[in-house]
Design an enzyme around this catalytic site. Structure first.
Site, PDB file in Angstrom:
ATOM      1  N   SER A  23     -26.786 -66.406 -86.613  1.00 14.79           N
ATOM      2  CA  SER A  23     -27.305 -66.191 -85.404  1.00 14.79           C
ATOM      3  C   SER A  23     -28.682 -66.649 -84.967  1.00 14.79           C
ATOM      4  CB  SER A  23     -27.333 -64.593 -85.309  1.00 14.79           C
ATOM      5  OG  SER A  23     -28.538 -64.118 -85.969  1.00 14.79           O
ATOM      6  N   SER A  75     -27.493 -65.443 -91.392  1.00 19.62           N
ATOM      7  CA  SER A  75     -28.085 -65.868 -90.066  1.00 19.62           C
ATOM      8  C   SER A  75     -29.426 -66.999 -90.007  1.00 19.62           C
ATOM      9  CB  SER A  75     -28.593 -64.587 -89.139  1.00 19.62           C
ATOM     10  OG  SER A  75     -27.458 -64.244 -88.565  1.00 19.62           O
ATOM     11  N   LYS A  79     -37.746 -66.639 -83.192  1.00 18.77           N
ATOM     12  CA  LYS A  79     -36.484 -66.437 -82.842  1.00 18.77           C
ATOM     13  C   LYS A  79     -36.599 -64.888 -81.948  1.00 18.77           C
ATOM     14  CE  LYS A  79     -32.122 -64.428 -84.585  1.00 18.77           C
ATOM     15  NZ  LYS A  79     -31.201 -64.076 -85.862  1.00 18.77           N
TER      16      LYS A  79
END
Lengths: 480, 487
Positions: free
Chosen positions: B150, B174, B75
């Site tokens: 996210s 997330s 990420k």
């Protein structure tokens, strides 16, 4: 008109840790800009603070040194504001739960009066960087070497009533923290900086007047002058029927005045809250006891011991305990020389004068405590007259070697052999019959003066090496 | 392209493939397919191939770790040395860290190959991955839907087989919510289990790095590599780690699974409810005992979270001031202008919204009413869970209220977006571990069952999910839309 001065001081003390409070960067002063700024100090994304345990120990040592409450659970908070020398946009400080709580501190004033000043609290925080306004033409530079240097902010109660008390408090604080070894206390390098909160009120009034805060004063002398000039400014205003505006001021040493730093400053809302990147600092009784056990002998106790153990007077003892280095030097010289009083005298006269004249600190002195001790040994065993000792001291200062070698090389041995001296005395007496007659006819007062003539002659004949004490004795015998 | 880490590791050791070949295959798939998904912000072919070559060298010797040569993605919240780390923000669009996050460092040390950096909501703030400066990510199961957020890029990339597995971060759901939306398994470990160093902060007391993969088994292998104490993160835990991947085969007979009445109530969509009941019946069939429990303070989670997270974020993001790195506005006329324009131009709307909310919540005069109160609520929530875990080993719940929603459906309504996290937020406030695993399809879109565990009991969550995945095949299903390529 008569005003009572009310002063509270906030002292920012840089702690003498090797590395910064939340990063491994060096805290050394004076390096090239930004060479001691790590990713943590630069507040790079994802970087996290890790507390330097040495800074915690130093803060606790300070708290124990003033007999304060130690916060067994203290919390680091974020103090939020934007400034270019504050890379994270917040300063990590302590707000509601400081590491050192209430304590007090007693100082002695020049008239011998003792004054106890309350300490509200002392908390740990990180120093900010510096803005450099003249390093780069047309732009401001930021040097983050100082960012993250551990600070202990020591907040006093508004117990101080004069510039003299303020300076006495700061000097005593300076002595204490250097004794504790928690700060070098070097004010010229910003190791100890002071904010002065000052207000005036009528004597006997219970309410405080409106105060101003004079920021960042960095020498004892400037503290004194800033206070005096601010007292004058405030009393002028009040006596003209004016009001004091609560504000932050700066002391301008060149013009010897304080001036307003911010004119229309709105109160800052720092939005303090516990820093979620750091855990609360929890100190067990055992940890505190271990730190307590490492407390050195503090100035007051040392001063008392010097008086009883070495028979020193109050003035000498205090002067020698002014710094730990001085006290240590004294004890070493006194023990090596076998005479504490002589050691104290030599340190407070010759040594102090030379240091002063050459603008040196004690640790830079070319004469070691051991050498001074040896000099005292040679005074005590009558090898050196005090005049000769002074010559040897000067030679030591010039780095001419050890005491005995200097004596040997310069042929400075005092003649204390009474047989040899007697011959000299008799010779001088025999060669100066007129002066002998004068002496014997004179009254006591006159005799003393005439004796000087004979002593001078004998010293001359002995090339200055005759023991003056013995010469006096022998002359008295020969003339009376 | 549907192989597990163990099976790939075996192929690599038997010479059926090499790390370089595997990496090339994935790079090729990314090139072919990611145009539709936008799951990567940065792809790093040269770096990946160099790492793959090094992995092959290491594999040729004995004792290479299981992850050696496995192509993964990080990420874009994790700092990667010499590789742009944007956090999905214009503010850091040009930021190249000179250091690795501890998570990246540990993955590298295990020989994993980094294919690139996955898309995410800006600074991890969002539930749909629509708050990225680099554009929205599409759900591989339905390109008109969001992948969740996210960590939406990581979830989409894993689901579409554009990497074997990926790292994610979870502040309020997330990892778990996008895992549920994309039909993969995602684990948010206990707070403090995984180092936060180099993981760009959103809300420090809630953020936790974790893993996203096709199965619980893969997640266990990844967690093993990632977890553990880091002296450079003061909030990282010294609690011992365990061999998660070696405890998966223990049956779950007798496992007590709590079903909070406050989650399984009449507000839950009936179709969702039906799917989840099927999954729970399967767990019961495997020997687990289902027990109704109460989490009385559930209602406090969303308000507490949306005070605490923005409050922390508002100061965590103060460092982005245009002075030292990142975006700086052009021609600032003074310092104030530099701050105001750099931040107004560099941050997107949702980030600015949270900074404002957080600044307000911490302001003098409001602190007690907001931040102080939220902290008290947080303690009550933690106590609530502590009581529950005295009764049960695992708590099960929906991961999300429904399946992936349409792109732009909720962008105009922040509160509707915040409600997406209703089932996932509470564990972040309590610091507990949570896992989402695929549990069926709702109109062709995957849904997840969430399993919550006690502190540092990731092993039980992974084992429960693994046992479930031994008798079900939801987790092996891949989106048809883009399952092409050479898989």
């Amino acid at each position: 008109m008569n005003w009572e001065v009310v002063i509270g001081l906030e002292v920012h003390l840089q702690l003498a840790t090797q590395s910064k409070i939340f990063s491994g960067s060096s805290t050394r002063f004076g390096a090239e800009p930004n060479t001691q700024a790590s990713a943590v100090d630069l507040a790079m994304p994802g970087m996290l603070p890790v507390l330097n345990e040495q800074a915690v120990r130093y803060a606790v040592l300070f708290g124990l040194g003033i007999g304060a409450e130690i916060g067994q659970r203290s919390v680091f908070d974020r103090k939020n504001y934007f400034y270019p020398d504050l890379p994270k946009g917040y300063q990590i400080s302590q707000f509601e739960q400081p590491i050192v709580g209430k304590g007090s501190f007693t100082v002695t004033l020049s008239d011998g009066r003792r004054k106890t000043i309350g300490i509200t609290r002392a908390h740990l925080e990180e120093d900010a960087g510096k803005s450099l306004h003249d390093a780069i033409p047309g732009a401001s530079g930021i040097d983050l070497n100082r960012a993250g240097t551990p600070l202990l902010e020591i907040v006093s109660e508004p117990d101080i009533r004069s510039a003299e008390e303020a300076v006495a408090y700061l000097k005593a604080l300076h002595t204490l923290v250097t004794y504790l070894g928690i700060s070098d206390g070097d004010m010229s390098q910003g190791s100890m900086r002071c904010d002065i909160n000052l207000s005036l009120r009528r004597p006997g009034a219970s309410e405080f007047g409106t105060r101003t805060e004079i920021k960042n004063v960095n020498s004892f002398r400037f503290v004194e002058r800033a206070i005096l000039s601010e007292i004058e400014r405030q009393s002028d205003i009040l006596e003209d029927g004016g009001v004091i505006i609560q504000e932050t001021r700066l002391y301008d040493a060149e013009r010897d005045e304080t001036r307003s730093m911010r004119s229309k400053e709105v109160a800052n809302d720092y939005r303090y809250f516990p820093d979620p990147d750091l855990l609360p600092v929890v100190l067990s009784d055992e940890t505190i006891d271990t730190i307590r056990a490492s407390l050195p002998e503090l100035p007051e106790a040392k001063c008392e011991r010097f008086k009883t153990q070495y028979g020193l007077g109050d003035y000498d003892a205090k002067a020698l305990c002014d710094s730990q280095a001085m006290a240590n030097y004294f004890e070493e010289a006194a023990n090596a020389g076998g005479d504490a009083k002589l050691a104290a005298n030599w340190m407070l006269s010759e040594l102090a004068a030379q240091l002063n004249a050459n603008n040196l600190a004690l640790h830079q002195a070319p004469v070691s405590a051991g050498q001074l001790g040896q000099l005292i040994v040679r005074i005590k065993d009558n090898t050196l007259s005090s005049k000769m000792a002074k010559q040897v001291f000067d030679a030591l200062w010039q780095g001419e070697g050890e005491v005995d070698a200097i004596i040997e090389r310069r042929g400075l041995k005092q003649v204390s052999d009474s047989g040899a001296l007697e011959r000299l005395v008799n010779e001088v007496v025999a060669n100066n019959p007129d002066q002998v007659a004068q002496y014997q006819a004179a009254d006591e007062g006159k005799q003393k003066k005439l004796l000087g003539f004979f002593v001078g002659q004998i010293m001359k004949a002995s090339k200055g090496q005759a023991n003056p004490k013995l010469v006096n004795e022998l002359l008295n015998q020969a003339l009376n | 392209m549907t192989q597990s880490i163990r099976s790939l590791a075996s192929d690599l050791r038997q010479g059926k493939t090499s790390a370089v070949e595997l990496t090339q295959d994935y790079l090729q798939r990314i090139q072919q397919l990611d145009g539709q998904l936008n799951s990567y912000i940065t792809v790093a072919p040269e770096r990946a191939l160099a790492q793959a070559q090094a992995a092959d060298d290491r594999l040729s010797k004995a004792d290479a770790p299981l992850l050696c040569g496995i192509p993964i993605a990080h990420k874009d919240i994790f700092c990667t040395r010499d590789l742009t780390t944007t956090c999905g923000s214009k503010m850091l669009a040009n930021f190249v860290p000179p250091y690795n996050a501890t998570v990246v460092e540990r993955m590298d040390a295990n020989g994993a190959v980094t294919l690139g950096k996955t898309n995410c909501d800006e600074f991890a703030m969002g539930s749909s991955n629509e708050n990225s400066f680099f554009g929205a990510v599409k759900n591989p199961w339905d390109l008109n839907c969001v992948p969740g957020g996210s960590s939406g890029g990581s979830a989409a990339a894993v689901a579409a087989a554009l990497c074997v597995a990926a790292t994610g971060t979870d502040t309020g759901g997330s990892i778990r919510q996008p895992a549920a939306f994309c039909g993969i398994t995602g684990l948010k470990p206990t707070y403090g289990r995984v180092s936060r160093l180099g993981m760009v902060a959103y809300a420090s007391s809630l953020d936790q790095g974790g893993v996203m993969a096709k199965s619980a088994d893969d997640c266990a292998i990844l967690l093993e590599a990632m977890a553990g104490f880091d002296p450079k993160d003061s909030t990282s835990s010294e609690h011992a780690t365990t061999r998660y991947s070696e405890q998966l085969s223990t049956p779950i007979a007798g496992l007590r699974i709590g079903l909070p009445r406050q989650y399984f109530n009449d507000q839950l969509d009936t179709k969702m409810s039906g799917l989840l009941q099927d999954a729970l019946r399967e767990l019961e069939r495997l020997g687990a005992q289902l027990i109704d429990i109460d989490l009385q303070q559930t209602g406090l989670a969303i308000p507490a979270y949306y005070i605490i997270a923005p409050a922390e974020a508002s100061t965590n993001l103060s460092r982005y001031d245009g002075v030292r790195y990142g975006y700086r506005c052009s021609d600032p006329k003074d310092l104030q202008d530099l701050y105001v324009r750099s931040r107004s131009e560099g941050f997107g709307a949702e980030v600015q919204r949270r900074i404002l909310v957080g600044t307000y919540a911490l302001s003098s005069g409001y602190y007690d009413a907001y931040y102080g109160q939220a902290q008290r609520a947080r303690r009550l929530i933690a106590q609530d869970f502590a009581k529950a875990f005295a009764q049960v080993d695992v708590i099960a719940s929906p991961t999300t209220p429904g399946p992936a929603f349409g792109l732009n459906d909720k962008t105009q309504d922040p509160v509707a977006m915040y409600l997406e996290d209703i089932y996932t937020l509470a564990v972040n406030l309590a610091g507990l571990p949570g896992l989402s695993m695929p549990a069926g399809f709702y109109d062709h879109r995957p849904v997840g069952l969430q399993l919550l565990g006690n502190h540092f009991d990731e092993a039980t969550l992974l084992r429960t999910a693994h046992q479930y995945q031994q008798t079900t095949d939801w987790h092996t299903q891949r989106p048809g839309l883009i399952a092409g390529g050479d898989a």
